[in-house]
Write a protein that holds these residues in place. Sequence first.
Motif, PDB file in Angstrom:
ATOM      1  N   TYR A  59     -28.044  -5.634   7.173  1.00 54.09           N
ATOM      2  CA  TYR A  59     -28.961  -6.757   7.027  1.00 54.09           C
ATOM      3  C   TYR A  59     -30.203  -6.432   7.998  1.00 54.09           C
ATOM      4  N   LEU A  60     -29.869  -6.136   9.255  1.00 53.62           N
ATOM      5  CA  LEU A  60     -30.921  -5.908  10.163  1.00 53.62           C
ATOM      6  C   LEU A  60     -31.873  -4.793   9.853  1.00 53.62           C
ATOM      7  N   LEU A  61     -31.178  -3.797   9.456  1.00 47.89           N
ATOM      8  CA  LEU A  61     -31.905  -2.202   8.966  1.00 47.89           C
ATOM      9  C   LEU A  61     -32.801  -3.129   7.787  1.00 47.89           C
ATOM     10  N   PHE A  62     -32.210  -3.649   6.846  1.00 44.50           N
ATOM     11  CA  PHE A  62     -33.126  -4.170   5.715  1.00 44.50           C
ATOM     12  C   PHE A  62     -34.442  -4.750   6.102  1.00 44.50           C
ATOM     13  N   ILE A  63     -34.152  -5.772   6.885  1.00 48.16           N
ATOM     14  CA  ILE A  63     -35.233  -6.500   7.690  1.00 48.16           C
ATOM     15  C   ILE A  63     -36.241  -5.735   8.264  1.00 48.16           C
ATOM     16  N   GLU A  64     -35.836  -4.762   9.111  1.00 46.81           N
ATOM     17  CA  GLU A  64     -36.526  -3.867   9.830  1.00 46.81           C
ATOM     18  C   GLU A  64     -37.437  -3.027   8.705  1.00 46.81           C
ATOM     19  N   MET A  65     -36.897  -2.394   7.659  1.00 45.78           N
ATOM     20  CA  MET A  65     -37.462  -1.564   6.727  1.00 45.78           C
ATOM     21  C   MET A  65     -37.840  -2.584   5.617  1.00 45.78           C
ATOM     22  N   GLY A  66     -38.186  -3.616   5.693  1.00 44.96           N
ATOM     23  CA  GLY A  66     -38.716  -4.768   4.817  1.00 44.96           C
ATOM     24  C   GLY A  66     -38.237  -4.412   3.232  1.00 44.96           C
TER      25      GLY A  66
END
Lengths: 292, 208
Positions: free
Chosen positions: B60-67
């Motif tokens: 989830y976090l990685l997805f937010i970071e990478m848009g």
Amino acid sequence: MATEHSRSAARMMMAPAVVLLLGWMLVPLMMTLFFSFKKYLPLRGDSMANGLDWVGFDNYVRFIGSSSFWPSVQATLIIVGGVLVITIVLGVLLALLLDQPMWGQGAVRILVISPFFVMPTVSALVWKNMFMDPTNGLLAHLFIFFGAEPVQWLSQASLQSIVMIVSWQWLPFATLILLTAIQSLDSEQLEASEMDGAPKLKQFWYIILPHMSRAITVVVLIQTIFLLAVFAEIFVTTGGAFGTRTLTYLIFQRVLESQNIGLGSAGGVYAIVLANIVAIFLMRIVGKNLDK
Amino acid sequence: MRFLWNSVIIAGGSTLLGIIIAVPAAWSMAFTPSKRTKDILLWMLSTKMLPAVGVLYPIYLLFIEMGLLDTRTGLVIVMMLINLPIIVWMLYTYFREIPGEILEAARMDGASLKEEILYVLTPMAIPGIASTLLLNFILAWNEAFWTLNLTAAKAAPLTAFIASYSSPEGLFFAKLSAASTMAIAPILILGWFSQKQLVRGLTFGAVK
């Protein structure tokens, strides 16, 4: 056949898949482990940029100590155990039935398999609204027809209802695999035992069942891994209320709903360990088969 | 229907991408096996056993970071990764059934590695690849953990759209039924074709 050249080519060909899976496994796993030792509540102003407090095994202790932990373990066990018992017992019977030569066998087989292909959110919603609804549901009408009080399935018998929905989805899987196993049985063995006058029940107990034992083990292991992670069915039907909060669901709520990342991550580590224990057994069987 | 389109793109895209990555890997494992091949295969399978919820927040976090949150691209990647082990595994079992003598014969006739792959092996492997494609399309289509958690409105496939009907307020049976039919019908038909491969794909060859 395998030269030095072809070996390095083989490595090159394998590399993308291996690297991707390694990254997919290690990166999130490391992050989960990292968070599980930290106090991380984004809603209360904790952020990665300001640095997170190291809390040691606090999250692990608190996750187990929380009042919702043991009920969630219990719910998980009931769902996994209940579905396993129903699908294996009915699966063996259905497989035996489908193995009998009969008219329209192909069509029947296809129909029996179908539930497995139904999207889990759809099957859960159809069960919820069309069968288990206390006023409009089919089961409610049936109960009223027979003069009984309709049951509020998803609130009064919530766990049983979920076991029923999930069993309905997984029964075809068990049946299909057990049927495949039965069909690989050497018919000469059965004929020989028939000649010796063995009754059907004994035939089943001493020849068919032992022959299926490995298939049954495989079904149990694979289903356990998937059932431990049952999510959509609960999400759509009860949303974790009425005692249907499984371990998976509890972790999901900790992480995304109440945004307690540290606590949820510690729960995640528990779930990973639990799944790995099951996976080791499955891997052994699969690995043995690979050598043949 | 945006949701139907999302489902098609996510399931189709992830399956195709997965096949492209998995074919060379399965290929090399089947035709130039080494001592470690078995370990690699088993390890790949074990990644499939990792409970998704255990890595939910990091992803989830990685997805937010990478848009990537609530984008089709993101879901295609995740679906591809969760099904990659099964794809590699299925392709491997199919490829292993191709007799090695054919390769030697082709080599005797002077075929290069490229020609070998293109003209000898690929035609023989097509049925295996097709059934792998089919089964994984079905699995990706029905997947409902990541699709529910990583999408909101834009990239939501049918799984998430249908789940949004779960609240009893303003429940439209007709609409729900239509969406459900749309979600089930194509897969049911594909599923009927693939039921034989199902056993092979989901038991990893442990039941024959």
